[in-house]
Design an enzyme around this catalytic site. Structure first.
Site, PDB file in Angstrom:
ATOM      1  N   HIS A  84       9.394  20.375  24.159  1.00  0.00           N
ATOM      2  CA  HIS A  84       9.525  18.930  23.962  1.00  0.00           C
ATOM      3  C   HIS A  84      10.490  18.705  22.794  1.00  0.00           C
ATOM      4  CE1 HIS A  84       8.132  14.874  22.807  1.00  0.00           C
ATOM      5  NE2 HIS A  84       7.595  14.785  24.008  1.00  0.00           N
ATOM      6  N   ASP A 161       2.590  24.074  20.331  1.00  0.00           N
ATOM      7  CA  ASP A 161       2.489  22.668  20.695  1.00  0.00           C
ATOM      8  C   ASP A 161       1.420  22.592  21.790  1.00  0.00           C
ATOM      9  OD1 ASP A 161       2.684  20.230  21.963  1.00  0.00           O
ATOM     10  OD2 ASP A 161       4.818  20.386  22.435  1.00  0.00           O
ATOM     11  N   GLN A 164      -0.533  19.247  25.478  1.00  0.00           N
ATOM     12  CA  GLN A 164      -0.916  19.155  26.892  1.00  0.00           C
ATOM     13  C   GLN A 164      -2.086  20.071  27.237  1.00  0.00           C
ATOM     14  OE1 GLN A 164       0.658  16.888  28.611  1.00  0.00           O
ATOM     15  NE2 GLN A 164       2.256  16.523  27.105  1.00  0.00           N
ATOM     16  N   LYS A 187      -3.391  11.455  23.625  1.00  0.00           N
ATOM     17  CA  LYS A 187      -3.515  12.207  24.877  1.00  0.00           C
ATOM     18  C   LYS A 187      -4.953  12.676  25.090  1.00  0.00           C
ATOM     19  CE  LYS A 187       1.198  13.869  25.417  1.00  0.00           C
ATOM     20  NZ  LYS A 187       1.908  13.224  24.317  1.00  0.00           N
ATOM     21  N   CYS A 330      11.480  13.718  27.395  1.00  0.00           N
ATOM     22  CA  CYS A 330      11.722  14.352  26.085  1.00  0.00           C
ATOM     23  C   CYS A 330      11.965  15.848  26.230  1.00  0.00           C
ATOM     24  CB  CYS A 330      10.564  14.104  25.120  1.00  0.00           C
ATOM     25  SG  CYS A 330      10.223  12.369  24.877  1.00  0.00           S
TER      26      CYS A 330
END
Length: 375
Positions: A84, A161, A164, A187, A330
């Protein structure tokens, strides 16, 4: 919502400062939220959790605080082409300031970041590896434990990261072993404007502050200051108190269902979305096919031959009331690697159903008919 409302209505006060009852109550609720985050990802200590404005700020914190003081000319930072922008741009800043070099890992023919290539890039020059846990475009999942053990062999740090993955599956930071991990509240069914950084305590203790101000100091003199221990060191000023408390409540909500249960349900739903989308003529889905062994996140980025993804998203929204995303998500480097400018993306969470997937497919077919008949 109620947690935010209660905070602002009944005990709206700053944390860690006042001696009075309202401040004490706000501090308790805020620190309780930190413990909830720590338990949720199985951190060794709640002091390893730093509240930030979002995952992007958490990555910037590591880049400025750890990166600027530990990287020098010729050092290497390894990323994948599927990162991202928020995991790329801060490291570009650091690279420009320090002379450290960015190296990118490409994709395999299954359209998954190439872990063998990543291993091949690791050397004594590698100082940090910056990787996603689950890709927001490809839906693929990286073997973080394997990446960490290989990176550790050359003495490199790893930043994950996990935006998700944390909202969709059990994530155990002690098992993963990464030095840093970031995620975002919005999220996770929580409020916007708050996210967190998890960092190993000894590394956080060795890092310089990212922002200066109240709360992050021990003692302030005219020409210098001493800094508080983590997490306070990295939480200058008044934090997003209500939002952090809201995130804690969102974690209670997710935990009530159980992350393993959410994960199992989403695996089935994600495969259903993938299979259903394959049945649409002229559709190209990006990323790996779902299989028994490999997890695929419940999202599909796709394109339809000779139809612009933005047109698809617009008509689906206007005529069918179905919200999907279109654009580069992104992840421009990834889109260039795939040879496209943009894609459409349908994403699911545990509150979605097979009926909704059917409605999406039905709407998509109608939308494609509408757009291709008007050409």
């Amino acid at each position: 919502m109620k947690a935010l409302d209660d905070y602002y209505r009944f005990y709206n006060s700053n944390v860690h400062r006042g001696i009075h009852a309202l401040s004490a109550k706000a501090t308790d609720a805020y620190e309780s939220a930190r413990r909830k985050v720590a338990n949720f990802i199985n951190a060794a200590d709640s002091r390893e959790i730093i509240f930030t404005r979002n995952a992007t700020e958490a990555i910037n914190l590591v880049a400025y605080s750890w990166g600027l003081s530990n990287l020098k000319q010729g050092d290497e930072i390894i990323l994948t082409v599927a990162e991202h922008h928020s995991a790329i741009v801060p490291w570009q800043f650091v690279s420009q300031k320090t002379g450290a070099v960015l190296k990118y890992v490409g994709l395999t023919k299954e359209e998954v970041p190439d872990i063998e290539q990543l291993k091949g890039l690791l050397s004594s020059k590698t100082k940090i590896v910056v990787v996603h846990h689950v890709s927001n475009v490809l839906g693929s999942m990286l073997p973080i434990e394997e990446v960490v053990s290989c990176a550790n062999k050359v003495g490199a740090k790893v930043l994950v990261d996990a935006c998700q993955s944390v909202p969709h599956m059990p994530v155990d930071v002690q098992k993963l072993g990464a030095d840093f991990l970031v995620a975002s509240s919005h999220k996770m069914c929580g409020p916007t404007g708050v996210g967190f950084l998890h960092g190993k305590f000894e590394i956080l203790s060795s890092m310089e502050p990212f922002l200066g101000g109240g709360e992050m100091i021990a003692d302030v003199f005219e020409d210098k200051s001493t800094y508080a221990e983590p997490p306070s060191r990295f939480e200058a000023g008044t934090p997003a108190i209500g939002e952090a408390i809201g995130l804690g409540v969102a974690i209670d909500y997710l935990s009530h269902f159980g992350m393993q249960r959410i994960h199992e349900y989403e695996k089935v739903l994600g495969s259903y979305l993938y299979e259903s989308l394959l049945s649409v003529p002229n559709v190209r889905i990006y990323g790996p096919a779902p299989s028994a062994s490999d997890h695929r996140a419940p999202l599909c980025s796709f394109n339809v031959e000779n139809v612009h993804p933005t047109d698809i998203a617009e008509i689906l929204d206007l005529q069918h009331g179905i919200a999907i995303r279109s654009g580069h998500h992104c992840a421009q480097i990834l889109h260039r690697t795939l040879g496209i400018n943009a894609s459409a993306r349908a994403s699911l969470h545990f509150y979605n159903t097979k009926e909704e997937v059917d409605a999406f497919i039905h709407g998509l077919k109608a939308t494609i008919d509408f757009l291709t008949s008007h050409h």
